[in-house]
Design a protein around this motif. Structure first.
Motif, PDB file in Angstrom:
ATOM      1  N   MET A   1       8.721  -3.549  -5.321  1.00 29.20           N
ATOM      2  CA  MET A   1       9.518  -3.030  -4.023  1.00 29.20           C
ATOM      3  C   MET A   1       8.891  -1.956  -3.340  1.00 29.20           C
ATOM      4  SD  MET A   1      13.473  -1.208  -4.067  1.00 29.20           S
ATOM      5  CE  MET A   1      12.948   0.002  -5.340  1.00 29.20           C
ATOM      6  N   LYS A   2       8.921  -2.143  -1.909  1.00 31.62           N
ATOM      7  CA  LYS A   2       8.257  -0.882  -1.290  1.00 31.62           C
ATOM      8  C   LYS A   2       8.883   0.462  -1.360  1.00 31.62           C
ATOM      9  CE  LYS A   2       5.972  -3.828   2.143  1.00 31.62           C
ATOM     10  NZ  LYS A   2       5.485  -4.040   3.473  1.00 31.62           N
ATOM     11  N   ARG A   3       8.162   1.406  -1.486  1.00 25.69           N
ATOM     12  CA  ARG A   3       8.695   2.775  -1.501  1.00 25.69           C
ATOM     13  C   ARG A   3       8.676   3.307  -0.204  1.00 25.69           C
ATOM     14  NH1 ARG A   3       4.388   3.820  -5.758  1.00 25.69           N
ATOM     15  NH2 ARG A   3       3.703   1.662  -5.316  1.00 25.69           N
ATOM     16  N   PRO A   4       9.996   4.058   0.139  1.00 24.78           N
ATOM     17  CA  PRO A   4      10.126   4.539   1.385  1.00 24.78           C
ATOM     18  C   PRO A   4       8.893   5.431   1.817  1.00 24.78           C
ATOM     19  CG  PRO A   4      11.507   5.806   0.021  1.00 24.78           C
ATOM     20  CD  PRO A   4      10.946   4.306  -0.712  1.00 24.78           C
ATOM     21  N   PHE A   5       8.600   5.768   3.091  1.00 26.00           N
ATOM     22  CA  PHE A   5       7.358   6.470   3.402  1.00 26.00           C
ATOM     23  C   PHE A   5       7.514   6.766   5.216  1.00 26.00           C
ATOM     24  CE2 PHE A   5       3.045   6.476   5.195  1.00 26.00           C
ATOM     25  CZ  PHE A   5       2.675   7.855   4.786  1.00 26.00           C
ATOM     26  N   ARG A   6       7.389   7.972   5.486  1.00 25.34           N
ATOM     27  CA  ARG A   6       7.313   8.391   6.860  1.00 25.34           C
ATOM     28  C   ARG A   6       5.994   8.457   7.283  1.00 25.34           C
ATOM     29  NH1 ARG A   6      11.200  13.345   8.051  1.00 25.34           N
ATOM     30  NH2 ARG A   6      12.451  11.737   7.033  1.00 25.34           N
ATOM     31  N   HIS A   7       5.712   7.959   8.625  1.00 22.93           N
ATOM     32  CA  HIS A   7       4.237   7.902   9.031  1.00 22.93           C
ATOM     33  C   HIS A   7       3.979   9.564   8.999  1.00 22.93           C
ATOM     34  CE1 HIS A   7       0.855   7.273  11.657  1.00 22.93           C
ATOM     35  NE2 HIS A   7       0.953   6.040  11.175  1.00 22.93           N
ATOM     36  N   VAL A 120      -1.260  12.354  -7.891  1.00 28.51           N
ATOM     37  CA  VAL A 120       0.508  12.079  -7.930  1.00 28.51           C
ATOM     38  C   VAL A 120       0.682  10.649  -8.181  1.00 28.51           C
ATOM     39  CG1 VAL A 120       1.205  13.939  -6.324  1.00 28.51           C
ATOM     40  CG2 VAL A 120       0.546  11.791  -5.394  1.00 28.51           C
ATOM     41  N   GLY A 121       1.679  10.237  -8.693  1.00 30.58           N
ATOM     42  CA  GLY A 121       1.839   8.486  -8.740  1.00 30.58           C
ATOM     43  C   GLY A 121       3.405   8.255  -9.033  1.00 30.58           C
ATOM     44  N   LEU A 122       3.464   6.950  -9.480  1.00 28.65           N
ATOM     45  CA  LEU A 122       4.804   6.417  -9.934  1.00 28.65           C
ATOM     46  C   LEU A 122       5.584   7.497 -10.923  1.00 28.65           C
ATOM     47  CD1 LEU A 122       3.599   2.621  -9.965  1.00 28.65           C
ATOM     48  CD2 LEU A 122       5.054   3.874  -8.355  1.00 28.65           C
ATOM     49  N   PRO A 123       6.643   7.307 -10.913  1.00 27.59           N
ATOM     50  CA  PRO A 123       7.330   8.114 -11.840  1.00 27.59           C
ATOM     51  C   PRO A 123       7.401   7.915 -13.314  1.00 27.59           C
ATOM     52  CG  PRO A 123       8.979   7.849  -9.876  1.00 27.59           C
ATOM     53  CD  PRO A 123       7.481   6.869  -9.897  1.00 27.59           C
ATOM     54  N   GLN A 124       7.165   6.373 -13.371  1.00 33.75           N
ATOM     55  CA  GLN A 124       6.816   6.055 -14.636  1.00 33.75           C
ATOM     56  C   GLN A 124       5.444   6.358 -15.485  1.00 33.75           C
ATOM     57  OE1 GLN A 124       7.686   4.228 -12.184  1.00 33.75           O
ATOM     58  NE2 GLN A 124       6.767   1.913 -12.201  1.00 33.75           N
ATOM     59  N   ASP A 130      -0.943   7.174 -19.225  1.00 36.67           N
ATOM     60  CA  ASP A 130      -0.252   6.080 -18.671  1.00 36.67           C
ATOM     61  C   ASP A 130      -1.080   5.374 -17.528  1.00 36.67           C
ATOM     62  OD1 ASP A 130       1.866   6.300 -20.364  1.00 36.67           O
ATOM     63  OD2 ASP A 130       2.855   7.830 -19.199  1.00 36.67           O
ATOM     64  N   LEU A 131      -2.246   6.089 -17.153  1.00 35.05           N
ATOM     65  CA  LEU A 131      -3.020   5.582 -16.078  1.00 35.05           C
ATOM     66  C   LEU A 131      -4.189   4.584 -16.636  1.00 35.05           C
ATOM     67  CD1 LEU A 131      -4.007   9.135 -14.716  1.00 35.05           C
ATOM     68  CD2 LEU A 131      -2.549   7.444 -13.372  1.00 35.05           C
ATOM     69  N   ARG A 132      -4.049   4.349 -17.743  1.00 37.42           N
ATOM     70  CA  ARG A 132      -4.994   2.993 -18.063  1.00 37.42           C
ATOM     71  C   ARG A 132      -4.469   2.000 -17.585  1.00 37.42           C
ATOM     72  NH1 ARG A 132      -8.361   3.506 -22.521  1.00 37.42           N
ATOM     73  NH2 ARG A 132      -7.325   5.325 -23.231  1.00 37.42           N
ATOM     74  N   GLY A 133      -5.574   1.226 -16.988  1.00 36.36           N
ATOM     75  CA  GLY A 133      -5.389  -0.094 -16.097  1.00 36.36           C
ATOM     76  C   GLY A 133      -4.719   0.018 -14.843  1.00 36.36           C
ATOM     77  N   LYS A 134      -4.387   1.307 -14.484  1.00 39.04           N
ATOM     78  CA  LYS A 134      -3.562   1.657 -13.072  1.00 39.04           C
ATOM     79  C   LYS A 134      -4.574   1.676 -12.034  1.00 39.04           C
ATOM     80  CE  LYS A 134       0.580   1.641 -14.619  1.00 39.04           C
ATOM     81  NZ  LYS A 134       0.412   1.334 -16.156  1.00 39.04           N
ATOM     82  N   ARG A 135      -4.128   1.384 -10.617  1.00 35.51           N
ATOM     83  CA  ARG A 135      -5.049   1.719  -9.359  1.00 35.51           C
ATOM     84  C   ARG A 135      -4.848   2.959  -9.054  1.00 35.51           C
ATOM     85  NH1 ARG A 135      -1.779  -3.318  -6.873  1.00 35.51           N
ATOM     86  NH2 ARG A 135      -0.308  -1.738  -8.061  1.00 35.51           N
ATOM     87  N   MET A 173      -3.792   7.174   2.422  1.00 35.16           N
ATOM     88  CA  MET A 173      -3.412   7.632   0.939  1.00 35.16           C
ATOM     89  C   MET A 173      -2.022   7.155   0.765  1.00 35.16           C
ATOM     90  SD  MET A 173      -5.805   7.936  -1.448  1.00 35.16           S
ATOM     91  CE  MET A 173      -7.163   8.894  -0.756  1.00 35.16           C
ATOM     92  N   ALA A 174      -1.137   8.060   1.451  1.00 34.60           N
ATOM     93  CA  ALA A 174       0.278   7.835   1.242  1.00 34.60           C
ATOM     94  C   ALA A 174       1.022   6.651   1.691  1.00 34.60           C
ATOM     95  CB  ALA A 174       1.028   8.949   1.996  1.00 34.60           C
ATOM     96  N   SER A 175       0.370   6.055   2.630  1.00 33.81           N
ATOM     97  CA  SER A 175       0.640   4.707   2.895  1.00 33.81           C
ATOM     98  C   SER A 175       0.505   3.553   1.950  1.00 33.81           C
ATOM     99  CB  SER A 175       0.451   4.206   4.123  1.00 33.81           C
ATOM    100  OG  SER A 175      -1.111   3.963   4.346  1.00 33.81           O
ATOM    101  N   ALA A 176      -0.666   3.823   1.346  1.00 35.68           N
ATOM    102  CA  ALA A 176      -1.113   2.843   0.261  1.00 35.68           C
ATOM    103  C   ALA A 176      -0.143   3.050  -1.183  1.00 35.68           C
ATOM    104  CB  ALA A 176      -2.839   3.097  -0.212  1.00 35.68           C
ATOM    105  N   TYR A 177       0.233   3.930  -1.298  1.00 27.61           N
ATOM    106  CA  TYR A 177       1.224   4.613  -2.465  1.00 27.61           C
ATOM    107  C   TYR A 177       2.285   3.712  -1.971  1.00 27.61           C
ATOM    108  CZ  TYR A 177       4.535   6.617  -5.447  1.00 27.61           C
ATOM    109  OH  TYR A 177       5.614   6.796  -6.211  1.00 27.61           O
ATOM    110  N   SER A 178       3.167   4.170  -0.800  1.00 29.91           N
ATOM    111  CA  SER A 178       4.308   3.477  -0.428  1.00 29.91           C
ATOM    112  C   SER A 178       4.477   2.090  -0.542  1.00 29.91           C
ATOM    113  CB  SER A 178       4.798   4.200   0.879  1.00 29.91           C
ATOM    114  OG  SER A 178       4.163   3.608   1.733  1.00 29.91           O
ATOM    115  N   SER A 179       3.158   1.344  -0.171  1.00 27.63           N
ATOM    116  CA  SER A 179       3.039  -0.172  -0.041  1.00 27.63           C
ATOM    117  C   SER A 179       2.883  -0.498  -1.413  1.00 27.63           C
ATOM    118  CB  SER A 179       2.355  -0.653   0.927  1.00 27.63           C
ATOM    119  OG  SER A 179       0.798  -0.074   0.620  1.00 27.63           O
ATOM    120  N   GLY A 180       2.416  -0.053  -2.553  1.00 28.30           N
ATOM    121  CA  GLY A 180       2.355  -0.387  -3.940  1.00 28.30           C
ATOM    122  C   GLY A 180       0.863  -0.748  -3.658  1.00 28.30           C
ATOM    123  N   ARG A 181      -0.182  -0.556  -3.005  1.00 25.30           N
ATOM    124  CA  ARG A 181      -1.447  -0.893  -3.043  1.00 25.30           C
ATOM    125  C   ARG A 181      -2.086   0.017  -4.104  1.00 25.30           C
ATOM    126  NH1 ARG A 181      -4.496   0.031   1.751  1.00 25.30           N
ATOM    127  NH2 ARG A 181      -2.932   1.287   2.667  1.00 25.30           N
TER     128      ARG A 181
END
Length: 323
Positions: A1-7, A120-124, A130-135, A173-181
């Motif tokens: 699910m895409k995360r909300p983001f303001r340009h 910063v990153g996902l709440p989980q 917990d970053l192991r294997g993450k982008r 950076m922030a848009s890449a996070y919000s879109s799940g990249r």
């Protein structure tokens, strides 16, 4: 699910015209040079820790104009400094170190800001493990890249094998996070605070490594410094006065960012709380920049460390405390 983001940016020409009285001149690299007598100062768009040039005009000597030239990244500012396209630049310390290492005629003549970064990153993602294997997003060639790799190593993670590093521009950076990249990133404001507003959280402080919060400096073109030492000294004094003004009036600092770049006031307030303005080139700061250079070599950002005797020129700060 895409995360909300303001340009991040609504960078409008009408906004720039509204602040022209405060800043003297604002230009892009292609349009710089409208006033041949102006001192040209390079800085980055929309980043709170590089905003001091916008207040320099109010501290300028009579008859002096500071022309602000906007760039997208610090290496571009460094190259403009080296070529003489700008006289002074507010930029990341790694870019100047890379320039000196490449025997370009650029120097650090003042500090500008510590901090302005965040991991910063996902709440989980609750712990670095917990970053192991993450982008993980990062801006290549920056102090944030060094801080990221040192932080990962400090927590037992190999930056080359245990995570997936994704090189991104600051503005992406922030848009890449919000879109799940990416699942997390270590980068600069405003992206950090925008992502936090969209639900990201700080995973770990990026300031607990051997380079501390070292980030932004004032660079000078060597020829300008040698041929116009009085103008350079006046410019450094105006910069230091602007820094002191911003430290004493954070509301004006925040309002300037909002007006100039169309930023969200709430996010701007969060972002400037993550910046420690400064102008001094004291022993501690120079030591941290020296350590940054060493780490740049270790992480293959530089083939060899620059001659640190050529990096710093402190004489232009001599009269800052006199007025």
């Amino acid at each position: 699910m895409k995360r909300p983001f303001r340009h991040l940016f609504s960078f409008l020409a009408v906004t720039l015209l509204a602040v022209a009285g405060l800043t003297g001149c604002i230009a892009t690299p292609d349009s710089a040079g409208g006033d041949p007598g102006a001192i040209r100062i390079g800085t980055l768009r929309g980043q709170p820790h590089l905003y001091a040039p916008y207040f320099m005009q109010r501290f300028a000597p009579a008859g002096t104009t500071y022309e602000i030239v906007l760039f997208e990244n610090s290496p571009d500012i460094k190259n403009a400094l080296a070529s003489g396209a700008v006289d002074i630049g507010v930029l990341g310390a790694p870019a100047v170190l890379a320039g000196v290492a490449a025997e370009q005629d650029v120097h650090i003549i003042a500090s500008a800001a510590d901090g302005g970064s965040g991991f910063v990153g996902l709440p989980q993602i609750r712990t670095p493990q917990d970053l192991r294997g993450k982008r993980i997003g990062f801006p290549a060639g920056s102090s944030q890249e060094i801080a990221l790799k040192l932080t990962l190593r400090a927590h037992g993670l190999d930056p080359d094998t245990d995570v997936q590093l994704v090189n991104l521009a600051y503005s992406d950076m922030a848009s890449a996070y919000s879109s799940g990249r990416v699942d997390a990133f270590l980068s600069a404001e405003m992206g950090v605070s925008l992502a936090r507003q969209a639900g990201a959280h700080e995973i770990v402080s990026p300031y607990e490594t051997s380079i501390g919060a070292t980030n932004i400096v004032v660079g000078g073109n060597g020829r300008f410094l040698d041929e116009h030492p009085d103008r350079a000294r006046d410019a450094v004094r105006a910069f230091a006065r602007a820094i002191d003004f911003m430290k004493g009036d954070r509301a004006a600092w925040a309002a300037g960012l909002v007006e100039t770049f169309g930023l969200d006031p709430a996010v701007t307030d969060i972002a400037i709380g993550n910046v420690w303005l400064r102008w001094e080139l004291d022993d501690e700061f120079r030591g941290r920049v020296t350590e940054l250079a060493r780490q740049m070599v270790d992480f293959d950002q530089l083939p060899a460390a620059p001659d640190m005797q050529k990096v710093f020129r402190t004489e232009f700060l001599d009269t800052v405390g006199a007025q």
